[in-house]
Design a protein around this motif. Structure first.
Motif, PDB file in Angstrom:
ATOM      1  N   ALA A 102      22.097  88.450 -83.770  1.00  0.00           N
ATOM      2  CA  ALA A 102      22.253  87.953 -82.399  1.00  0.00           C
ATOM      3  C   ALA A 102      23.703  87.582 -82.094  1.00  0.00           C
ATOM      4  O   ALA A 102      24.453  87.148 -82.977  1.00  0.00           O
ATOM      5  CB  ALA A 102      21.356  86.742 -82.181  1.00  0.00           C
ATOM      6  N   GLN A 103      24.057  87.740 -80.819  1.00  0.00           N
ATOM      7  CA  GLN A 103      25.385  87.351 -80.342  1.00  0.00           C
ATOM      8  C   GLN A 103      25.336  86.159 -79.389  1.00  0.00           C
ATOM      9  O   GLN A 103      26.377  85.687 -78.942  1.00  0.00           O
ATOM     10  CB  GLN A 103      26.050  88.542 -79.627  1.00  0.00           C
ATOM     11  N   HIS A 104      24.142  85.690 -79.079  1.00  0.00           N
ATOM     12  CA  HIS A 104      23.967  84.564 -78.166  1.00  0.00           C
ATOM     13  C   HIS A 104      22.884  83.645 -78.717  1.00  0.00           C
ATOM     14  O   HIS A 104      21.941  84.091 -79.374  1.00  0.00           O
ATOM     15  CB  HIS A 104      23.576  85.042 -76.765  1.00  0.00           C
ATOM     16  N   GLY A 105      23.010  82.359 -78.380  1.00  0.00           N
ATOM     17  CA  GLY A 105      22.055  81.396 -78.874  1.00  0.00           C
ATOM     18  C   GLY A 105      20.637  81.665 -78.404  1.00  0.00           C
ATOM     19  O   GLY A 105      19.666  81.491 -79.152  1.00  0.00           O
ATOM     20  N   TRP A 106      20.480  82.125 -77.141  1.00  0.00           N
ATOM     21  CA  TRP A 106      19.133  82.362 -76.619  1.00  0.00           C
ATOM     22  C   TRP A 106      18.449  83.520 -77.346  1.00  0.00           C
ATOM     23  O   TRP A 106      17.215  83.541 -77.465  1.00  0.00           O
ATOM     24  CB  TRP A 106      19.173  82.612 -75.114  1.00  0.00           C
ATOM     25  N   VAL A 107      19.240  84.476 -77.864  1.00  0.00           N
ATOM     26  CA  VAL A 107      18.653  85.583 -78.624  1.00  0.00           C
ATOM     27  C   VAL A 107      18.102  85.071 -79.955  1.00  0.00           C
ATOM     28  O   VAL A 107      17.017  85.460 -80.394  1.00  0.00           O
ATOM     29  CB  VAL A 107      19.691  86.704 -78.850  1.00  0.00           C
ATOM     30  N   VAL A 108      18.854  84.169 -80.596  1.00  0.00           N
ATOM     31  CA  VAL A 108      18.350  83.565 -81.829  1.00  0.00           C
ATOM     32  C   VAL A 108      17.062  82.797 -81.546  1.00  0.00           C
ATOM     33  O   VAL A 108      16.084  82.883 -82.305  1.00  0.00           O
ATOM     34  CB  VAL A 108      19.397  82.615 -82.451  1.00  0.00           C
ATOM     35  N   ALA A 109      17.041  82.051 -80.432  1.00  0.00           N
ATOM     36  CA  ALA A 109      15.837  81.297 -80.075  1.00  0.00           C
ATOM     37  C   ALA A 109      14.648  82.236 -79.875  1.00  0.00           C
ATOM     38  O   ALA A 109      13.538  81.960 -80.355  1.00  0.00           O
ATOM     39  CB  ALA A 109      16.096  80.469 -78.817  1.00  0.00           C
ATOM     40  N   ALA A 110      14.871  83.357 -79.168  1.00  0.00           N
ATOM     41  CA  ALA A 110      13.780  84.310 -78.941  1.00  0.00           C
ATOM     42  C   ALA A 110      13.308  84.938 -80.254  1.00  0.00           C
ATOM     43  O   ALA A 110      12.103  85.125 -80.478  1.00  0.00           O
ATOM     44  CB  ALA A 110      14.238  85.401 -77.973  1.00  0.00           C
ATOM     45  N   ALA A 111      14.266  85.263 -81.125  1.00  0.00           N
ATOM     46  CA  ALA A 111      13.896  85.839 -82.422  1.00  0.00           C
ATOM     47  C   ALA A 111      13.110  84.844 -83.268  1.00  0.00           C
ATOM     48  O   ALA A 111      12.176  85.215 -83.989  1.00  0.00           O
ATOM     49  CB  ALA A 111      15.154  86.289 -83.164  1.00  0.00           C
ATOM     50  N   ARG A 112      13.477  83.570 -83.179  1.00  0.00           N
ATOM     51  CA  ARG A 112      12.733  82.539 -83.905  1.00  0.00           C
ATOM     52  C   ARG A 112      11.308  82.408 -83.368  1.00  0.00           C
ATOM     53  O   ARG A 112      10.374  82.131 -84.127  1.00  0.00           O
ATOM     54  CB  ARG A 112      13.460  81.197 -83.796  1.00  0.00           C
ATOM     55  N   LEU A 113      11.135  82.587 -82.074  1.00  0.00           N
ATOM     56  CA  LEU A 113       9.781  82.580 -81.516  1.00  0.00           C
ATOM     57  C   LEU A 113       8.959  83.716 -82.111  1.00  0.00           C
ATOM     58  O   LEU A 113       7.778  83.540 -82.458  1.00  0.00           O
ATOM     59  CB  LEU A 113       9.831  82.700 -79.993  1.00  0.00           C
ATOM     60  N   LEU A 114       9.575  84.905 -82.245  1.00  0.00           N
ATOM     61  CA  LEU A 114       8.879  86.050 -82.844  1.00  0.00           C
ATOM     62  C   LEU A 114       8.553  85.775 -84.305  1.00  0.00           C
ATOM     63  O   LEU A 114       7.438  86.070 -84.777  1.00  0.00           O
ATOM     64  CB  LEU A 114       9.752  87.299 -82.719  1.00  0.00           C
ATOM     65  N   GLN A 115       9.514  85.214 -85.029  1.00  0.00           N
ATOM     66  CA  GLN A 115       9.265  84.880 -86.438  1.00  0.00           C
ATOM     67  C   GLN A 115       8.124  83.873 -86.574  1.00  0.00           C
ATOM     68  O   GLN A 115       7.265  83.999 -87.459  1.00  0.00           O
ATOM     69  CB  GLN A 115      10.518  84.313 -87.086  1.00  0.00           C
ATOM     70  N   GLY A 116       8.132  82.875 -85.720  1.00  0.00           N
ATOM     71  CA  GLY A 116       7.076  81.884 -85.771  1.00  0.00           C
ATOM     72  C   GLY A 116       5.721  82.496 -85.514  1.00  0.00           C
ATOM     73  O   GLY A 116       4.727  82.155 -86.187  1.00  0.00           O
ATOM     74  N   PHE A 117       5.645  83.418 -84.561  1.00  0.00           N
ATOM     75  CA  PHE A 117       4.372  84.078 -84.276  1.00  0.00           C
ATOM     76  C   PHE A 117       3.902  84.871 -85.493  1.00  0.00           C
ATOM     77  O   PHE A 117       2.718  84.830 -85.864  1.00  0.00           O
ATOM     78  CB  PHE A 117       4.526  85.001 -83.066  1.00  0.00           C
ATOM     79  N   GLY A 118       4.825  85.611 -86.117  1.00  0.00           N
ATOM     80  CA  GLY A 118       4.443  86.379 -87.302  1.00  0.00           C
ATOM     81  C   GLY A 118       3.965  85.481 -88.424  1.00  0.00           C
ATOM     82  O   GLY A 118       2.945  85.751 -89.077  1.00  0.00           O
ATOM     83  N   ALA A 119       4.678  84.373 -88.669  1.00  0.00           N
ATOM     84  CA  ALA A 119       4.261  83.441 -89.715  1.00  0.00           C
ATOM     85  C   ALA A 119       2.911  82.819 -89.384  1.00  0.00           C
ATOM     86  O   ALA A 119       2.087  82.569 -90.276  1.00  0.00           O
ATOM     87  CB  ALA A 119       5.314  82.351 -89.889  1.00  0.00           C
TER      88      ALA A 119
END
Length: 457
Positions: A102-119
């Protein structure tokens, strides 16, 4: 519809392989949680992320983790666990790649949401498989092994993160740290396809309460928004209260129609299950929030390098890892005593922050972390086993999902609260004191609920 289902036939040797794969997936997702606290300052500096973005990066993972648990647990009960296990782990790995690039903080936040869903898809399958394959002390041992793996991940994660940041530097280091769990996922996925039971349960075991799930998601989000600094602030709380009323009303009507609700009557009417859920909520939220606020204090407040901050927090993971290996068969009296020890340890840390000079307080914090971590080993897995003992036949995945859901939602709110406190407080010592006080209050509530459960035995 009936909640009964035929047991999955798995031989003893194969069951050991299933446990190994489950522990591998658990290590992968739990390592991610433990390693993130170390990289927050570096990530914030590299991406110039604001307070709201950081709160979503920290709390969003637990939010989507929790919201995925119930449907994933129910689908695992209905259709089998292998494909859900593999699919969730693949989503988790994809989120790690997206966050690291990611190049922006909001992209990291969105990716963390995806990771959380997978977990959240993976973890109810883990505990559901333990419920399916084991009974009694064998189940307690499997859950204890899961807690032990969590302790190892908690021990290695901060050290690994600190070491990578020291070697690679903050700009590249935080990206490499977020990819640290990827190799474990790559190894675990093909093993899961090979060894996990493929057979579906005989017949459908219930239905998916999508209306209840949406109401629960909306209510939780509304409760989290003011803590994350969303527009509207605390006016979201009445929305959350209205959502909670609507959720309970929906669940009652859904049950009256003979459908399988998220809040199974057989679970909500069980004193032991409800009190066990409350213990899990309060203690899980307290410990995750305490680890976060301590890491932020050491790095932002005392300007410790990430590796040094990880070393000071290490005693907690060491204590947890050691004691969690000796918890099979522990009853509620033991968890209540351990909660009392944890409350005393957190209170001592809070007193040290107020009374001990800033340059020496780290030693008191390290000692408190050791005691709190050791107590946690006697709390988490035994409380899981005691709580899930009340699960009705055929609802192993759902009962486990509700337990983890309670923990993750509590973690979301607690992490958002303490990160907001820390990032907006006038001084680092004040921020640590306020954050530790919140964690102490949650630990006291966990002790009260455990005492009530023991009184009902």
């Amino acid at each position: 519809m009936s909640l009964t289902t035929a047991p999955v036939p798995v031989k003893t040797g194969a069951a050991r392989w299933v446990v190994a794969v489950c522990l591998g997936a658990g290590f992968t997702t739990l390592l991610d949680q433990s390693v993130l606290n170390v990289v927050v300052p570096a990530l914030r500096g590299s991406l110039d992320a604001g307070t709201a973005s950081l709160q979503w990066i920290l709390a969003g993972y637990s939010l989507t983790f929790g919201l995925a648990l119930v449907p994933a647990g129910r689908l695992g009960d209905m259709y089998g666990r292998r494909l859900l296990f593999v699919g969730g782990l693949a989503l988790f790995a994809a989120g790690a790649i997206a966050a690291a690039s990611a190049q922006h903080g909001w992209v990291v936040a969105a990716a963390r949401l995806l990771q959380g869903f997978g977990a959240g898809v993976v973890n109810p399958q883990i505990i559901g498989l333990f419920q399916d394959l084991f009974r009694g002390r064998d189940r307690a041992r499997a859950l204890g092994a899961y807690a032990f793996v969590g302790g190892v991940a908690g021990m290695l994660g901060p050290l690994l993160g600190g070491l990578v940041l020291q070697v690679a530097g903050p700009g590249l280091g935080w990206r490499l740290v977020l990819l640290a769990n990827l190799p474990f996922a790559v190894v675990t996925i093909p093993l899961a396809l090979r060894v996990l039971p493929a057979r579906r349960p005989e017949g459908r075991t219930g239905d998916l309460d999508l209306g209840g799930l949406l109401l629960l998601a909306g209510t939780t989000l509304a409760a989290l928004l003011p803590l994350a600094g969303a527009a509207g602030g605390w006016w979201w709380l009445p929305v959350a209260a209205a959502g909670a009323v609507a959720f309970v009303t929906w669940e009652r009507r859904w049950t009256a129609k003979g459908r399988t609700a998220i809040l199974l009557p057989s679970l909500t009417r069980s004193r032991g299950y409800v009190l066990g859920i409350l213990v899990a909520m309060c203690y899980f939220g307290a410990t995750l929030a305490l680890n976060l606020v301590l890491s932020l204090y050491l790095q932002d407040g005392l300007h410790y390098a990430p590796l040094a901050a990880a070393a000071i927090a290490l005693p907690s993971a060491v204590g947890f890892t050691v004691t969690s290996a000796f918890t099979a068969g522990l009853r509620r009296r033991g968890t209540t005593i351990a909660l009392g020890v944890a409350v005393g340890s957190i209170a001592a840390a809070l007193a040290a922050v107020e009374l001990v000079p800033e340059g020496q307080v780290v030693w008191a914090l390290a000692a408190s972390q050791l005691v709190t971590g050791a107590a946690g080993g006697f709390i988490i897995a035994p409380n899981q086993a005691l709580t899930l003992h009340h699960a009705p036949p055929g609802a192993n995945g759902l009962s486990a999902a509700l337990l983890q859901l309670s923990q993750r939602l509590a973690a979301s709110v607690s992490i958002a609260a303490v990160s907001g406190i820390f990032l907006t407080a006038p001084g680092h010592s004040t921020a640590l004191a306020h954050g530790a006080a919140l964690c102490l209050g949650l630990a006291v509530l966990a002790l009260i609920f455990a005492t009530l459960d023991r009184a009902g035995d």
